[in-house]
Design a protein around this motif. Structure first.
Motif, PDB file in Angstrom:
ATOM      1  N   GLU A 197       0.838  -1.201   0.000  1.00  0.00           N
ATOM      2  CA  GLU A 197       0.000   0.000   0.000  1.00  0.00           C
ATOM      3  C   GLU A 197       0.877   1.258   0.000  1.00  0.00           C
ATOM      4  N   ARG A 198       2.005   1.201   0.681  1.00  0.00           N
ATOM      5  CA  ARG A 198       2.926   2.349   0.734  1.00  0.00           C
ATOM      6  C   ARG A 198       3.387   2.738  -0.671  1.00  0.00           C
ATOM      7  N   CYS A 199       3.827   1.768  -1.466  1.00  0.00           N
ATOM      8  CA  CYS A 199       4.287   2.065  -2.823  1.00  0.00           C
ATOM      9  C   CYS A 199       3.139   2.597  -3.689  1.00  0.00           C
ATOM     10  N   LYS A 200       1.956   2.070  -3.477  1.00  0.00           N
ATOM     11  CA  LYS A 200       0.793   2.561  -4.219  1.00  0.00           C
ATOM     12  C   LYS A 200       0.519   4.024  -3.872  1.00  0.00           C
ATOM     13  N   GLN A 201       0.601   4.373  -2.595  1.00  0.00           N
ATOM     14  CA  GLN A 201       0.353   5.747  -2.155  1.00  0.00           C
ATOM     15  C   GLN A 201       1.441   6.705  -2.650  1.00  0.00           C
ATOM     16  N   ILE A 202       2.683   6.248  -2.687  1.00  0.00           N
ATOM     17  CA  ILE A 202       3.769   7.074  -3.217  1.00  0.00           C
ATOM     18  C   ILE A 202       3.486   7.411  -4.676  1.00  0.00           C
ATOM     19  N   ASP A 203       3.067   6.423  -5.449  1.00  0.00           N
ATOM     20  CA  ASP A 203       2.769   6.644  -6.866  1.00  0.00           C
ATOM     21  C   ASP A 203       1.578   7.583  -7.032  1.00  0.00           C
ATOM     22  N   LEU A 204       0.547   7.394  -6.248  1.00  0.00           N
ATOM     23  CA  LEU A 204      -0.629   8.264  -6.308  1.00  0.00           C
ATOM     24  C   LEU A 204      -0.248   9.704  -5.966  1.00  0.00           C
ATOM     25  N   GLY A 205       0.596   9.873  -4.970  1.00  0.00           N
ATOM     26  CA  GLY A 205       1.056  11.202  -4.591  1.00  0.00           C
ATOM     27  C   GLY A 205       1.839  11.878  -5.712  1.00  0.00           C
ATOM     28  N   ALA A 206       2.647  11.102  -6.422  1.00  0.00           N
ATOM     29  CA  ALA A 206       3.408  11.657  -7.544  1.00  0.00           C
ATOM     30  C   ALA A 206       2.472  12.139  -8.648  1.00  0.00           C
ATOM     31  N   TRP A 207       1.414  11.388  -8.923  1.00  0.00           N
ATOM     32  CA  TRP A 207       0.426  11.834  -9.920  1.00  0.00           C
ATOM     33  C   TRP A 207      -0.272  13.100  -9.437  1.00  0.00           C
ATOM     34  N   ALA A 208      -0.647  13.139  -8.171  1.00  0.00           N
ATOM     35  CA  ALA A 208      -1.358  14.304  -7.628  1.00  0.00           C
ATOM     36  C   ALA A 208      -0.485  15.560  -7.675  1.00  0.00           C
ATOM     37  N   GLU A 209       0.825  15.399  -7.512  1.00  0.00           N
ATOM     38  CA  GLU A 209       1.749  16.535  -7.562  1.00  0.00           C
ATOM     39  C   GLU A 209       2.205  16.834  -8.995  1.00  0.00           C
ATOM     40  N   GLU A 210       1.607  16.143  -9.955  1.00  0.00           N
ATOM     41  CA  GLU A 210       1.906  16.314 -11.386  1.00  0.00           C
ATOM     42  C   GLU A 210       3.386  16.087 -11.693  1.00  0.00           C
ATOM     43  N   LYS A 211       3.981  15.089 -11.025  1.00  0.00           N
ATOM     44  CA  LYS A 211       5.374  14.736 -11.311  1.00  0.00           C
ATOM     45  C   LYS A 211       5.483  13.896 -12.578  1.00  0.00           C
ATOM     46  N   TYR A 212       4.379  13.318 -13.005  1.00  0.00           N
ATOM     47  CA  TYR A 212       4.355  12.550 -14.244  1.00  0.00           C
ATOM     48  C   TYR A 212       3.680  13.409 -15.307  1.00  0.00           C
ATOM     49  N   SER A 213       4.150  13.288 -16.524  1.00  0.00           N
ATOM     50  CA  SER A 213       3.493  14.007 -17.606  1.00  0.00           C
ATOM     51  C   SER A 213       3.628  13.199 -18.889  1.00  0.00           C
ATOM     52  N   ILE A 214       2.736  13.450 -19.786  1.00  0.00           N
ATOM     53  CA  ILE A 214       2.763  12.818 -21.094  1.00  0.00           C
ATOM     54  C   ILE A 214       3.105  13.916 -22.086  1.00  0.00           C
ATOM     55  N   PRO A 215       4.243  13.795 -22.754  1.00  0.00           N
ATOM     56  CA  PRO A 215       4.629  14.866 -23.674  1.00  0.00           C
ATOM     57  C   PRO A 215       3.654  14.971 -24.844  1.00  0.00           C
ATOM     58  N   ALA A 216       3.354  16.185 -25.207  1.00  0.00           N
ATOM     59  CA  ALA A 216       2.459  16.431 -26.331  1.00  0.00           C
ATOM     60  C   ALA A 216       3.287  16.854 -27.536  1.00  0.00           C
ATOM     61  N   VAL A 217       2.915  16.324 -28.684  1.00  0.00           N
ATOM     62  CA  VAL A 217       3.598  16.652 -29.924  1.00  0.00           C
ATOM     63  C   VAL A 217       2.589  17.314 -30.854  1.00  0.00           C
ATOM     64  N   ASN A 218       3.011  18.373 -31.500  1.00  0.00           N
ATOM     65  CA  ASN A 218       2.152  19.080 -32.456  1.00  0.00           C
ATOM     66  C   ASN A 218       0.852  19.546 -31.812  1.00  0.00           C
ATOM     67  N   LEU A 219       0.985  20.306 -30.747  1.00  0.00           N
ATOM     68  CA  LEU A 219      -0.196  20.844 -30.071  1.00  0.00           C
ATOM     69  C   LEU A 219      -0.955  21.766 -31.008  1.00  0.00           C
ATOM     70  N   PRO A 220      -2.272  21.754 -30.952  1.00  0.00           N
ATOM     71  CA  PRO A 220      -3.037  22.689 -31.782  1.00  0.00           C
ATOM     72  C   PRO A 220      -2.792  24.120 -31.301  1.00  0.00           C
TER      73      PRO A 220
END
Length: 60
Positions: free
Chosen positions: A28-51
């Motif tokens: 559960e600890r590792c799951k919460q660490i990952d959830l926290g990283a998403w909530a803090e926007e530490k992960y992103s998906i690069p966008a290519v050719n944005l409108p």
């Protein structure tokens, strides 16, 4: 034969089975660490050719 995956947070080996409540995480600890990283926007998906910005075009 059992299937094992690496925990996305700590890389420990985790057996992939229904009784593992936190899969693909090892705990559960590792799951919460990952959830926290998403909530803090530490992960992103690069966008290519944005409108172009539609608001910018409306002003011209």
């Amino acid at each position: 034969m059992a299937t094992f995956v690496n925990c996305p947070t700590c890389s420990n080996k985790v057996e992939w089975k229904e009784s593992n409540l936190w899969r693909p995480f090892c705990s559960e600890r590792c799951k919460q660490i990952d959830l926290g990283a998403w909530a803090e926007e530490k992960y992103s998906i690069p966008a290519v050719n944005l409108p172009e910005d539609p608001e910018e075009n409306a002003l011209n």
